[in-house]
Design a protein around this motif. Sequence first.
Motif, PDB file in Angstrom:
ATOM      1  N   SER A 153      46.781  47.925  43.682  1.00  0.00           N
ATOM      2  CA  SER A 153      45.860  46.897  43.209  1.00  0.00           C
ATOM      3  C   SER A 153      46.138  45.562  43.902  1.00  0.00           C
ATOM      4  CB  SER A 153      45.993  46.744  41.702  1.00  0.00           C
ATOM      5  OG  SER A 153      45.203  45.698  41.236  1.00  0.00           O
ATOM      6  N   GLN A 154      47.399  45.214  44.040  1.00  0.00           N
ATOM      7  CA  GLN A 154      47.779  43.958  44.691  1.00  0.00           C
ATOM      8  C   GLN A 154      47.337  43.942  46.157  1.00  0.00           C
ATOM      9  OE1 GLN A 154      51.980  43.615  44.102  1.00  0.00           O
ATOM     10  NE2 GLN A 154      51.782  43.202  41.908  1.00  0.00           N
ATOM     11  N   ILE A 155      47.557  45.054  46.849  1.00  0.00           N
ATOM     12  CA  ILE A 155      47.194  45.135  48.267  1.00  0.00           C
ATOM     13  C   ILE A 155      45.684  45.019  48.435  1.00  0.00           C
ATOM     14  CG2 ILE A 155      47.117  46.679  50.269  1.00  0.00           C
ATOM     15  CD1 ILE A 155      49.875  47.724  49.337  1.00  0.00           C
ATOM     16  N   LEU A 156      44.927  45.751  47.610  1.00  0.00           N
ATOM     17  CA  LEU A 156      43.468  45.707  47.715  1.00  0.00           C
ATOM     18  C   LEU A 156      42.929  44.319  47.372  1.00  0.00           C
ATOM     19  CD1 LEU A 156      42.499  49.187  46.254  1.00  0.00           C
ATOM     20  CD2 LEU A 156      42.422  48.444  48.627  1.00  0.00           C
ATOM     21  N   SER A 157      43.549  43.664  46.426  1.00  0.00           N
ATOM     22  CA  SER A 157      43.137  42.314  46.056  1.00  0.00           C
ATOM     23  C   SER A 157      43.320  41.351  47.231  1.00  0.00           C
ATOM     24  CB  SER A 157      43.949  41.843  44.859  1.00  0.00           C
ATOM     25  OG  SER A 157      43.655  40.519  44.548  1.00  0.00           O
ATOM     26  N   GLU A 158      44.458  41.444  47.899  1.00  0.00           N
ATOM     27  CA  GLU A 158      44.714  40.559  49.036  1.00  0.00           C
ATOM     28  C   GLU A 158      43.795  40.871  50.211  1.00  0.00           C
ATOM     29  OE1 GLU A 158      48.760  39.885  50.024  1.00  0.00           O
ATOM     30  OE2 GLU A 158      49.350  39.758  47.927  1.00  0.00           O
TER      31      GLU A 158
END
Length: 67
Positions: free
Chosen positions: A25-30
């Motif tokens: 989720s963090q990677i996709l958000s960035e």
Amino acid sequence: MAVHRLLGDLPIEPEPEQPARSIRSQILSELGRAGGKIGGKARAAAMTPEQRRRSARKAARARWAKG
């Protein structure tokens, strides 16, 4: 229910924990954020000067209409 806990009428139950954001989720958000920053510049570069003027006027009208 919080009042009953303070008074000791009900047994104290632990608060449910919020699930931690997954690495995915963090990677996709960035990635989405980075793409959004690039998107406006790429869109403006692809527009003709007349299209940019129309878009800027429309944005200015929308900003001034709010206030």
